[in-house]
Design a protein around this motif. Structure first.
Motif, PDB file in Angstrom:
ATOM      1  N   ARG A  37     -10.479   2.751   9.147  1.00 33.46           N
ATOM      2  CA  ARG A  37      -9.041   3.000   9.128  1.00 33.46           C
ATOM      3  C   ARG A  37      -8.348   2.067   8.130  1.00 33.46           C
ATOM      4  O   ARG A  37      -7.403   2.468   7.437  1.00 33.46           O
ATOM      5  N   LEU A  38      -8.835   0.814   8.052  1.00 32.46           N
ATOM      6  CA  LEU A  38      -8.259  -0.126   7.094  1.00 32.46           C
ATOM      7  C   LEU A  38      -8.510   0.343   5.665  1.00 32.46           C
ATOM      8  O   LEU A  38      -7.608   0.263   4.803  1.00 32.46           O
ATOM      9  N   GLN A  39      -9.697   0.864   5.398  1.00 30.31           N
ATOM     10  CA  GLN A  39      -9.990   1.374   4.064  1.00 30.31           C
ATOM     11  C   GLN A  39      -9.111   2.573   3.722  1.00 30.31           C
ATOM     12  O   GLN A  39      -8.600   2.684   2.592  1.00 30.31           O
ATOM     13  N   LEU A  40      -8.906   3.470   4.695  1.00 32.58           N
ATOM     14  CA  LEU A  40      -8.012   4.597   4.472  1.00 32.58           C
ATOM     15  C   LEU A  40      -6.591   4.129   4.165  1.00 32.58           C
ATOM     16  O   LEU A  40      -5.899   4.672   3.292  1.00 32.58           O
ATOM     17  N   THR A  41      -6.159   3.097   4.885  1.00 32.53           N
ATOM     18  CA  THR A  41      -4.808   2.574   4.668  1.00 32.53           C
ATOM     19  C   THR A  41      -4.687   1.945   3.290  1.00 32.53           C
ATOM     20  O   THR A  41      -3.656   2.090   2.611  1.00 32.53           O
ATOM     21  N   GLU A  42      -5.714   1.219   2.849  1.00 35.36           N
ATOM     22  CA  GLU A  42      -5.688   0.631   1.508  1.00 35.36           C
ATOM     23  C   GLU A  42      -5.593   1.725   0.450  1.00 35.36           C
ATOM     24  O   GLU A  42      -4.837   1.585  -0.526  1.00 35.36           O
ATOM     25  N   GLN A  43      -6.334   2.820   0.639  1.00 45.18           N
ATOM     26  CA  GLN A  43      -6.249   3.933  -0.297  1.00 45.18           C
ATOM     27  C   GLN A  43      -4.865   4.578  -0.262  1.00 45.18           C
ATOM     28  O   GLN A  43      -4.325   4.970  -1.310  1.00 45.18           O
ATOM     29  N   THR A  44      -4.289   4.659   0.927  1.00 38.71           N
ATOM     30  CA  THR A  44      -2.959   5.246   1.070  1.00 38.71           C
ATOM     31  C   THR A  44      -1.905   4.379   0.392  1.00 38.71           C
ATOM     32  O   THR A  44      -0.989   4.892  -0.280  1.00 38.71           O
ATOM     33  N   VAL A  45      -2.020   3.060   0.554  1.00 33.45           N
ATOM     34  CA  VAL A  45      -1.074   2.150  -0.110  1.00 33.45           C
ATOM     35  C   VAL A  45      -1.153   2.327  -1.618  1.00 33.45           C
ATOM     36  O   VAL A  45      -0.119   2.402  -2.317  1.00 33.45           O
ATOM     37  N   LYS A  46      -2.375   2.398  -2.133  1.00 35.37           N
ATOM     38  CA  LYS A  46      -2.529   2.566  -3.587  1.00 35.37           C
ATOM     39  C   LYS A  46      -1.916   3.893  -4.049  1.00 35.37           C
ATOM     40  O   LYS A  46      -1.211   3.950  -5.062  1.00 35.37           O
ATOM     41  N   ALA A  47      -2.185   4.968  -3.285  1.00 40.32           N
ATOM     42  CA  ALA A  47      -1.640   6.276  -3.678  1.00 40.32           C
ATOM     43  C   ALA A  47      -0.116   6.287  -3.620  1.00 40.32           C
ATOM     44  O   ALA A  47       0.551   6.850  -4.511  1.00 40.32           O
ATOM     45  N   ARG A  48       0.444   5.659  -2.588  1.00 37.31           N
ATOM     46  CA  ARG A  48       1.904   5.653  -2.465  1.00 37.31           C
ATOM     47  C   ARG A  48       2.543   4.748  -3.514  1.00 37.31           C
ATOM     48  O   ARG A  48       3.669   5.019  -3.979  1.00 37.31           O
ATOM     49  N   GLU A  49       1.872   3.669  -3.877  1.00 43.07           N
ATOM     50  CA  GLU A  49       2.394   2.831  -4.960  1.00 43.07           C
ATOM     51  C   GLU A  49       2.367   3.581  -6.286  1.00 43.07           C
ATOM     52  O   GLU A  49       3.295   3.455  -7.097  1.00 43.07           O
ATOM     53  N   ASP A  50       1.290   4.371  -6.501  1.00 46.76           N
ATOM     54  CA  ASP A  50       1.261   5.200  -7.710  1.00 46.76           C
ATOM     55  C   ASP A  50       2.403   6.215  -7.686  1.00 46.76           C
ATOM     56  O   ASP A  50       3.070   6.457  -8.715  1.00 46.76           O
TER      57      ASP A  50
END
Length: 485
Positions: A192-205
């Protein structure tokens, strides 16, 4: 002297042992009927070729090598399990002490008695010094167990020992389940933490894209604020999950009882394949529940309470004890073992209770109530075990459906996000539709991880509830499996 030692004392011991334990006043043990339904109220899936959980050792149930190494370390280092093992050793020692009362204690003694008399008392007018040397081999206060009092007390101690060993096995099975559950939870939270890190990166993009569009006058300030809110929400989730992963690691190390090395921690994606994927056969309640160590422990406690009733009943009858000895006596040390110096003594004693102000009746009543309590506790153990299995089976029937639905939801929200992003770039929709699609996909992915974790935890719970490894992983079980009588 020699005939006295070689014949008198062995004959006395043989006769005493032959008379001991002739009668037992304990009630005959009958296993109480299981106060549960005939089935689990849930479909029992699973192939008939799959081995029962009680026969399946935890090393066969757990397929991930990292998790196996963690469980092995926990079995060696966990303090609760260590205390349970020490309790077994203590109960074994107590059983040995009680068992010794069934045998006569033989002791040897030797001594000298010297006495000086003044001339006025010697009878000869001269002072005199007399000496006597003795050597004795004897039995002191050995109880003839005619009514089984000592035998039943020994049986009660044996059942307590066996119950403690069953408790150790139950603690071991629970520890295996707890470590596996904690490890799987950590693996899921890491995913779940890895998914959240990917989500943060996508939302920052997405935020950077919105900032460029807003600077060019294509996107509104509201779109920019919505993108900023989405980023901050993801960052907050990232901080929370980072803390949760650290907490999971601490909880796992506490269960293990030792620091874990890098090779012990789960890697991303290991949670979904850490245990057997084959369904465990549930079988019939009467066959399954009686294999659980906690149920066996409750039955051992019941048998010990029945033995205490026999000991309490024996207190109403006479108690006979024997004290005897054979040896040699001489006024001179060099004549101690010569012919004609033999001595022997025999002192039987009988004690008959006449008036004790109701003490014996109260003790018998106490023992009978203890037996009734043990019956209720045994039935409660059966009922609790039945519910654990039934709940796990009921959950198992729906978790597969939940996972399939959640996987479809993830696929659909993924497609919805792609369409929304394409429409936003084409200027058909505003940024809000894309952000909603991102949030839906993120929530669906997180929920899928949770459902997968629930499936794994359900397998572990069902393995434990069915007495997993009870017959395969007996450990250092050295308990004698027969009656003390």
């Amino acid at each position: 002297m020699r005939p006295t030692l070689n014949f008198f004392l062995p004959t006395l011991l043989a006769a005493s042992l032959a008379l001991s334990g002739c009668v037992s006043l304990a009630p005959a043990h009958e296993r109480p009927a299981a106060p549960v339904a005939a089935d689990w109220h849930a479909p029992a899936t699973g192939s008939a070729e799959v081995r029962p959980a009680a026969d399946l050792g935890w090393r066969e149930f757990v397929t991930d090598e990292r998790l196996r190494s963690v469980i092995e370390l926990a079995l060696a280092q966990n303090r609760d399990l260590r205390v349970a093992l020490l309790n077994v050793q203590r109960a074994q020692a107590q059983y040995g002490v009680q068992q010794a009362d069934q045998w006569p204690g033989v002791s040897a003694s030797g001594g000298q008695t010297a006495q000086r008399l003044p001339g006025s008392l010697s009878g000869t007018g001269q002072r005199a010094i007399s000496r006597q040397y003795t050597a004795t081999l004897g039995v002191s206060a050995f109880e003839l167990d005619l009514f089984g009092r000592v035998k039943n007390l020994t049986e009660a101690a044996l059942q307590q020992y066996l119950a403690t060993e069953d408790g150790r096995r139950s603690t071991q099975i629970s520890l295996v389940a707890q470590v596996a559950g904690s490890w799987l939870t950590l693996a899921a939270d890491q995913e779940r933490l890895q998914l959240t890190e990917q989500t943060v990166k996508a939302r920052e993009d997405g935020l950077r894209l919105t900032q460029r569009l807003q600077a060019g006058g294509i996107s509104s300030t509201l779109d920019l604020r919505q993108a900023e809110i989405a980023v901050e929400q993801a960052r907050a989730d990232l901080a929370s999950l980072t803390q949760q992963v650290a907490t999971d690691r601490n909880a796992l190390e506490l269960l293990v009882g030792a620091p874990l090395q890098a090779g012990h921690w789960p890697v991303t994606g290991s949670a979904d394949a850490a245990t057997l994927t084959a369904a465990l056969p549930a079988g019939l309640p009467s066959e399954v529940l009686l294999q659980r160590p906690d149920v066996q422990q409750a039955e051992r406690t019941l048998q010990g309470a029945e033995a205490q009733i026999g000991a309490a009943r024996a207190a109403f009858f006479p108690r006979i004890s024997l004290t005897a000895g054979a040896g040699s006596a001489s006024p001179a040390l060099d004549g101690l073992f010569r012919n004609g110096s033999g001595t022997w003594s025999f002192m039987p004693q009988i004690s008959l209770p006449i008036f004790d102000a109701g003490r014996n009746r109260a003790q018998l009543k106490t023992a009978q109530v203890d037996r009734d309590i043990a019956v209720a506790q045994y039935e409660k153990a059966i009922q609790s075990a039945f519910r654990e299995v039934a709940d796990a089976l009921a959950e198992r029937t729906t978790l597969g459906q939940q996972q399939q639905a959640q996987q479809r939801l993830v696929a659909q929200t993924t497609d919805a996000l792609k369409l929304s992003e394409a429409r936003f770039r084409a200027g058909v929709d505003d940024r809000l539709a894309t952000l909603d699609a991102q949030r839906s996909l993120y929530a669906a992915q997180q929920a899928l991880v949770q459902v997968q974790l629930a499936q794994q935890l359900n397998r572990v719970t069902l393995y434990k509830a069915l007495g997993g490894g009870a017959l395969a992983d007996t450990g250092a079980d050295t308990a004698p499996r027969q009656s003390a009588g």
